[in-house]
Design a protein around this motif. Structure first.
Motif, mmCIF file in Angstrom:
data_model
loop_
_atom_site.group_PDB
_atom_site.id
_atom_site.type_symbol
_atom_site.label_atom_id
_atom_site.label_comp_id
_atom_site.label_asym_id
_atom_site.label_seq_id
_atom_site.Cartn_x
_atom_site.Cartn_y
_atom_site.Cartn_z
ATOM 1 N N GLY A 75 2.115 27.679 0.292
ATOM 2 C CA GLY A 75 1.855 28.815 -0.579
ATOM 3 C C GLY A 75 2.163 28.575 -2.053
ATOM 4 N N THR A 76 2.647 27.366 -2.379
ATOM 5 C CA THR A 76 2.966 27.064 -3.773
ATOM 6 C C THR A 76 1.693 27.028 -4.617
ATOM 7 O OG1 THR A 76 4.913 25.758 -3.152
ATOM 8 C CG2 THR A 76 4.002 25.377 -5.350
ATOM 9 N N HIS A 77 1.671 27.787 -5.704
ATOM 10 C CA HIS A 77 0.530 27.770 -6.612
ATOM 11 C C HIS A 77 0.589 26.515 -7.484
ATOM 12 C CE1 HIS A 77 -1.184 31.994 -6.303
ATOM 13 N NE2 HIS A 77 -0.224 31.947 -5.399
ATOM 14 N N ARG A 78 -0.555 26.019 -7.840
ATOM 15 C CA ARG A 78 -0.589 24.797 -8.646
ATOM 16 C C ARG A 78 0.145 24.981 -9.970
ATOM 17 N NH1 ARG A 78 -5.287 20.225 -9.217
ATOM 18 N NH2 ARG A 78 -3.968 18.793 -10.406
ATOM 19 N N ALA A 79 0.102 26.144 -10.529
ATOM 20 C CA ALA A 79 0.774 26.405 -11.806
ATOM 21 C C ALA A 79 2.283 26.242 -11.707
ATOM 22 C CB ALA A 79 0.437 27.811 -12.291
ATOM 23 N N ASN A 80 2.815 26.280 -10.486
ATOM 24 C CA ASN A 80 4.264 26.170 -10.290
ATOM 25 C C ASN A 80 4.711 24.760 -9.925
ATOM 26 O OD1 ASN A 80 4.595 28.942 -10.768
ATOM 27 N ND2 ASN A 80 4.199 29.442 -8.618
ATOM 28 N N LEU A 81 3.786 23.804 -9.930
ATOM 29 C CA LEU A 81 4.127 22.419 -9.625
ATOM 30 C C LEU A 81 4.715 21.740 -10.863
ATOM 31 C CD1 LEU A 81 0.944 21.351 -7.612
ATOM 32 C CD2 LEU A 81 3.237 21.758 -6.676
ATOM 33 N N PRO A 82 5.432 20.615 -10.671
ATOM 34 C CA PRO A 82 5.941 19.865 -11.831
ATOM 35 C C PRO A 82 4.812 19.484 -12.772
ATOM 36 C CG PRO A 82 6.934 19.045 -9.803
ATOM 37 C CD PRO A 82 5.859 20.004 -9.387
ATOM 38 N N ILE A 83 5.096 19.479 -14.064
ATOM 39 C CA ILE A 83 4.071 19.199 -15.061
ATOM 40 C C ILE A 83 3.467 17.811 -14.887
ATOM 41 C CG2 ILE A 83 5.707 18.281 -16.773
ATOM 42 C CD1 ILE A 83 4.017 19.724 -18.917
ATOM 43 N N GLN A 84 4.233 16.887 -14.277
ATOM 44 C CA GLN A 84 3.733 15.515 -14.081
ATOM 45 C C GLN A 84 2.537 15.456 -13.143
ATOM 46 O OE1 GLN A 84 6.900 16.576 -13.837
ATOM 47 N NE2 GLN A 84 8.381 14.956 -14.290
ATOM 48 N N SER A 85 2.274 16.534 -12.407
ATOM 49 C CA SER A 85 1.173 16.539 -11.448
ATOM 50 C C SER A 85 -0.069 17.250 -11.959
ATOM 51 C CB SER A 85 1.625 17.204 -10.139
ATOM 52 O OG SER A 85 1.836 18.600 -10.331
ATOM 53 N N GLY A 129 0.816 -1.205 0.000
ATOM 54 C CA GLY A 129 0.000 0.000 0.000
ATOM 55 C C GLY A 129 0.849 1.253 0.000
ATOM 56 N N PHE A 130 0.374 2.284 0.680
ATOM 57 C CA PHE A 130 1.083 3.562 0.673
ATOM 58 C C PHE A 130 0.814 4.321 1.966
ATOM 59 C CE2 PHE A 130 -3.069 4.353 -1.142
ATOM 60 C CZ PHE A 130 -3.464 5.551 -0.572
ATOM 61 N N ILE A 131 1.646 5.345 2.190
ATOM 62 C CA ILE A 131 1.438 6.272 3.299
ATOM 63 C C ILE A 131 0.725 7.495 2.750
ATOM 64 C CG2 ILE A 131 2.491 7.650 5.127
ATOM 65 C CD1 ILE A 131 4.892 5.832 5.060
ATOM 66 N N SER A 132 -0.435 7.789 3.289
ATOM 67 C CA SER A 132 -1.175 8.968 2.858
ATOM 68 C C SER A 132 -0.380 10.239 3.179
ATOM 69 C CB SER A 132 -2.531 9.018 3.570
ATOM 70 O OG SER A 132 -2.342 8.902 4.968
ATOM 71 N N GLN A 133 -0.716 11.294 2.468
ATOM 72 C CA GLN A 133 -0.114 12.617 2.676
ATOM 73 C C GLN A 133 1.405 12.601 2.465
ATOM 74 O OE1 GLN A 133 -1.630 14.013 6.494
ATOM 75 N NE2 GLN A 133 -3.629 14.440 5.609
ATOM 76 N N THR A 134 1.845 11.791 1.493
ATOM 77 C CA THR A 134 3.241 11.789 1.052
ATOM 78 C C THR A 134 3.268 11.819 -0.474
ATOM 79 O OG1 THR A 134 3.410 9.359 0.972
ATOM 80 C CG2 THR A 134 4.006 10.438 3.059
ATOM 81 N N TRP A 135 4.389 12.244 -1.040
ATOM 82 C CA TRP A 135 4.530 12.319 -2.492
ATOM 83 C C TRP A 135 6.011 12.273 -2.851
ATOM 84 C CZ3 TRP A 135 5.033 17.313 -5.610
ATOM 85 C CH2 TRP A 135 4.969 17.058 -6.981
ATOM 86 N N GLU A 136 6.370 11.334 -3.741
ATOM 87 C CA GLU A 136 7.733 11.269 -4.263
ATOM 88 C C GLU A 136 7.828 12.201 -5.475
ATOM 89 O OE1 GLU A 136 10.229 7.790 -4.157
ATOM 90 O OE2 GLU A 136 8.496 6.566 -3.564
ATOM 91 N N ASP A 137 8.238 13.412 -5.212
ATOM 92 C CA ASP A 137 8.287 14.494 -6.186
ATOM 93 C C ASP A 137 9.217 14.116 -7.352
ATOM 94 O OD1 ASP A 137 8.650 16.901 -7.557
ATOM 95 O OD2 ASP A 137 8.760 18.107 -5.731
ATOM 96 N N PRO A 138 8.705 14.128 -8.599
ATOM 97 C CA PRO A 138 9.543 13.759 -9.748
ATOM 98 C C PRO A 138 10.599 14.799 -10.102
ATOM 99 C CG PRO A 138 7.407 14.529 -10.499
ATOM 100 C CD PRO A 138 7.317 14.430 -8.991
ATOM 101 N N SER A 139 10.571 15.948 -9.440
ATOM 102 C CA SER A 139 11.590 16.969 -9.687
ATOM 103 C C SER A 139 12.740 16.893 -8.691
ATOM 104 C CB SER A 139 10.958 18.367 -9.633
ATOM 105 O OG SER A 139 10.550 18.699 -8.314
ATOM 106 N N GLU A 155 2.915 18.468 1.119
ATOM 107 C CA GLU A 155 2.405 19.768 1.570
ATOM 108 C C GLU A 155 2.574 20.820 0.482
ATOM 109 O OE1 GLU A 155 2.726 19.876 6.373
ATOM 110 O OE2 GLU A 155 4.606 20.181 5.290
ATOM 111 N N MET A 156 3.687 20.750 -0.242
ATOM 112 C CA MET A 156 3.885 21.665 -1.364
ATOM 113 C C MET A 156 2.874 21.374 -2.467
ATOM 114 S SD MET A 156 7.150 22.094 -3.938
ATOM 115 C CE MET A 156 6.568 20.716 -4.948
ATOM 116 N N LEU A 157 2.659 20.085 -2.755
ATOM 117 C CA LEU A 157 1.691 19.685 -3.776
ATOM 118 C C LEU A 157 0.314 20.260 -3.473
ATOM 119 C CD1 LEU A 157 1.109 17.749 -6.264
ATOM 120 C CD2 LEU A 157 0.462 16.048 -4.541
ATOM 121 N N CYS A 158 -0.042 20.268 -2.203
ATOM 122 C CA CYS A 158 -1.364 20.738 -1.782
ATOM 123 C C CYS A 158 -1.403 22.227 -1.462
ATOM 124 C CB CYS A 158 -1.841 19.914 -0.581
ATOM 125 S SG CYS A 158 -2.278 18.216 -1.019
#
Length: 284
Positions: free
Chosen positions: A258-268, A120-130, A251-254
């Motif tokens: 303060g990170t805007h969605r437009a500034n996230l990696p394109i993979q997201s 399975g997985f741990i919620s509220q985590t993300w392996e950022d592709p950048s 937390e950055m993904l969400c």
């Protein structure tokens, strides 16, 4: 045996069977879930009836163990011994669990052998592709994977307090794919297992068996072996650092920093992030 006999007697009943003698079946699902579609088909989706999203709204750690950082919540995608390759759908509304799909559009199954662990997985985590690891590999763009090494299957979609005992770093098609190792607190051996050394003391050879499975499970489909960044598992303390880092990336993904969605990696850009604990309707 009776199931095998039934298959060959009724092989033309395509509403009951899919290739390789796999019968359509009810999902071994947790009581706090609901599903649509039929398991073994691409229209199957299993959601939580308690949380808006398995990925974003399930707490990373159970409240009753808040004082112990080694205890995390495991969301089970693939119960032990189940060959169907299930996974969280990051794009689907509410991030339901569905069956992974092969490149030809057919449902994916493990063909190397059924897993002897819960996955399975741990919620509220993300392996950022950048983000690049020390070994020079980028994150795989998924929540942090967890392998539970207890004695029996957990229900699909169940949320289980689990003690972190270490981790392995799989290099899968050039991407970093951490596997956090844990033991469910409900397991009868949980009071004996706090590290991978403890695991091998209670279950001799279990870690080596797992490493072999992870490296070879794709070879039955004609693919090359995976590799591990190290044959020696990371300690529980090192694994907790990985969890902390991937939680910060979530937390950055969400947008919590303060990170805007437009500034996230394109993979997201196709991710469903509209749950209350993520971006919802008020976070840009």
């Amino acid at each position: 045996w009776q199931q095998v006999v039934d298959y060959y007697k009724n092989i033309d009943e395509t509403d009951r069977w899919i290739p390789w003698s796999r019968q359509f079946m009810e999902p071994p699902a947790d009581a706090m879930t609901s599903f649509v579609g039929r398991m073994g088909s691409s229209d199957f989706h299993l959601s939580s009836t308690k949380y808006n999203s398995f990925w974003h709204d399930v707490p990373m750690r159970p409240k009753e163990h808040a004082s112990d950082p080694t205890i995390i919540n495991l969301v089970t995608e693939i119960p032990m011994f189940m060959a169907a390759k299930m996974e969280l759908n990051k794009d689907y509304p509410h991030n339901a669990i569905g069956q992974d799909i092969n490149s030809d559009g057919t449902p994916r199954y493990y063909t190397y052998g059924s897993p002897f662990f819960n996955y399975g997985f741990i919620s509220q985590t993300w392996e950022d592709p950048s983000v690049m690891s020390e070994e020079g590999h980028f994150g795989d763009n998924d929540p942090l994977d967890v392998i539970e090494l207890g004695s029996g299957p957990l229900k699909m979609g169940s949320i289980t307090p689990c003690r972190v005992i270490g981790s392995l770093e799989l290099i899968d098609q050039g991407e970093t794919d951490y596997k956090i190792l844990c033991i469910a607190l409900s397991d009868p051996d949980a009071h004996k297992i706090y590290s991978t050394n403890d695991l091998d003391h209670v279950k001799p050879g279990h870690t080596n068996k797992l490493k072999t499975w992870l490296k070879r499970y794709k070879t039955s489909s004609g693919k090359a072996e995976n590799t591990l960044a190290s044959e020696i598992p990371k300690t529980a303390t090192e694994a907790l650092s990985i969890i902390t880092e991937t939680h910060e990336r979530w937390e950055m993904l969400c947008g919590k920093d303060g990170t805007h969605r437009a500034n996230l990696p394109i993979q997201s850009e196709t991710f469903w992030l509209d749950s209350p604990s993520c971006r919802g309707s008020s976070t840009p």
